[in-house]
Scaffold this motif. Structure first.
Motif, PDB file in Angstrom:
ATOM      1  N   LEU A   1      -0.911   2.014  11.479  1.00  0.00           N
ATOM      2  CA  LEU A   1      -0.403   3.171  10.731  1.00  0.00           C
ATOM      3  C   LEU A   1      -0.011   4.331  11.645  1.00  0.00           C
ATOM      4  O   LEU A   1       0.886   5.096  11.324  1.00  0.00           O
TER       5      LEU A   1
ATOM      6  N   THR B   1       3.593   6.317  11.444  1.00  0.00           N
ATOM      7  CA  THR B   1       3.773   7.760  11.300  1.00  0.00           C
ATOM      8  C   THR B   1       4.554   8.354  12.471  1.00  0.00           C
ATOM      9  O   THR B   1       5.225   9.376  12.299  1.00  0.00           O
TER      10      THR B   1
ATOM     11  N   THR C   1       5.845   3.102   1.691  1.00  0.00           N
ATOM     12  CA  THR C   1       5.342   1.809   1.251  1.00  0.00           C
ATOM     13  C   THR C   1       5.072   0.961   2.493  1.00  0.00           C
ATOM     14  O   THR C   1       5.964   0.774   3.321  1.00  0.00           O
TER      15      THR C   1
ATOM     16  N   VAL D   1       0.879  -1.162   0.000  1.00  0.00           N
ATOM     17  CA  VAL D   1       0.000   0.000   0.000  1.00  0.00           C
ATOM     18  C   VAL D   1       0.916   1.211   0.000  1.00  0.00           C
ATOM     19  O   VAL D   1       1.821   1.312   0.838  1.00  0.00           O
ATOM     20  N   GLU D   2       0.714   2.084  -0.943  1.00  0.00           N
ATOM     21  CA  GLU D   2       1.472   3.334  -1.005  1.00  0.00           C
ATOM     22  C   GLU D   2       0.641   4.413  -0.328  1.00  0.00           C
ATOM     23  O   GLU D   2      -0.560   4.540  -0.599  1.00  0.00           O
ATOM     24  N   CYS D   3       1.259   5.166   0.562  1.00  0.00           N
ATOM     25  CA  CYS D   3       0.540   6.245   1.235  1.00  0.00           C
ATOM     26  C   CYS D   3       1.515   7.372   1.563  1.00  0.00           C
ATOM     27  O   CYS D   3       2.716   7.260   1.323  1.00  0.00           O
TER      28      CYS D   3
ATOM     29  N   CYS E   1       2.865   9.517   4.721  1.00  0.00           N
ATOM     30  CA  CYS E   1       2.960   9.657   6.177  1.00  0.00           C
ATOM     31  C   CYS E   1       3.739  10.938   6.426  1.00  0.00           C
ATOM     32  O   CYS E   1       4.922  11.016   6.086  1.00  0.00           O
TER      33      CYS E   1
END
Length: 168
Positions: A163, A167, A136, A126-128, A130
Motif C-alpha cells: 500500500l 500511495t 480500489t 478493498v476500498e480505501c 490514499c
C-alpha cells in the motif's frame, strides 16, 4: 417501421460488439495480471500487439490526447520512466507507462477514460483512501493493482508491492 427495424439492428449490433470487446479485454487482462510480476516484458509485448500499442513520448501523448498524462507530472522519488505507449482499447485510447522502482521491479500505469473493473474479473476488492482519494485495491499474486479517479480519467497501476507503493 423500416427506420425502427434499422435502429433496432444498429443498437443490437453495437451492444454485441461492445460486450465482445469488453469480454475480450477481460481475458487479455487476466493473462497480463497473472504474468506481469514474473514476465513484464513478455506480457507487455502481447498487450502492445493486441491493442496497436505505439511508443510515444509523454509530450507526444499530451498532444495526441489533449491532456497531460499523470506520469508527465513526475514520478515519485526512486522511480524511473522506462516506456510510454498509446494503446487503442475498446474503451478509449489509453496512455500506458512502464516505470521501475529502485529495486528494479516494473510498475505498469494505465490512464483511461472509463473505469474498467472487468479487467480484474472477480478478484476481491478493498476500498480505501490514499491521500484522501477513493481507491480500489486488488491482490494479484504477491502484488497489488489499484485504480482511482484522477480528474476526468482513471489511473490503474499494476505491480505495486504494498500500500505504501500505491500511495506513492
Amino acid at each position: 417501421a423500416t427506420i425502427l427495424v434499422t435502429v433496432g439492428i444498429g443498437v443490437v449490433s453495437y451492444w454485441t460488439w461492445f460486450s465482445y470487446g469488453h469480454n475480450h479485454l477481460a481475458v487479455d487482462f487476466t493473462h497480463y495480471l497473472e504474468n506481469f510480476a514474473e514476465q513484464p516484458d513478455n506480457v507487455q509485448q502481447i498487450l502492445l500487439a493486441k491493442y496497436e500499442g505505439r511508443p510515444v513520448t509523454l509530450t507526444e501523448a499530451t498532444n495526441i490526447l489533449e491532456y497531460e498524462p499523470v506520469a508527465a507530472k513526475g514520478l515519485p522519488p526512486g522511480y524511473s520512466l522506462e516506456e510510454v505507449h498509446l494503446l487503442t482499447m475498446p474503451c478509449c485510447d489509453c496512455v500506458h507507462v512502464i516505470c521501475k522502482n529502485d529495486a528494479g521491479q516494473s510498475i505498469s500505469i494505465f490512464e483511461h477514460a472509463i473505469d474498467q473493473p472487468v479487467w480484474f474479473g472477480d478478484r476481491p476488492i478493498v476500498e480505501c483512501l490514499c491521500h484522501d482519494v477513493p481507491t480500489t485495491i486488488r491482490q494479484v499474486g504477491d502484488r497489488l493493482a489499484a485504480t482511482w479517479k484522477n480528474e476526468k480519467r482513471y489511473i490503474t497501476i499494476i505491480g505495486a508491492t504494498d500500500l505504501i507503493e500505491v500511495t506513492e
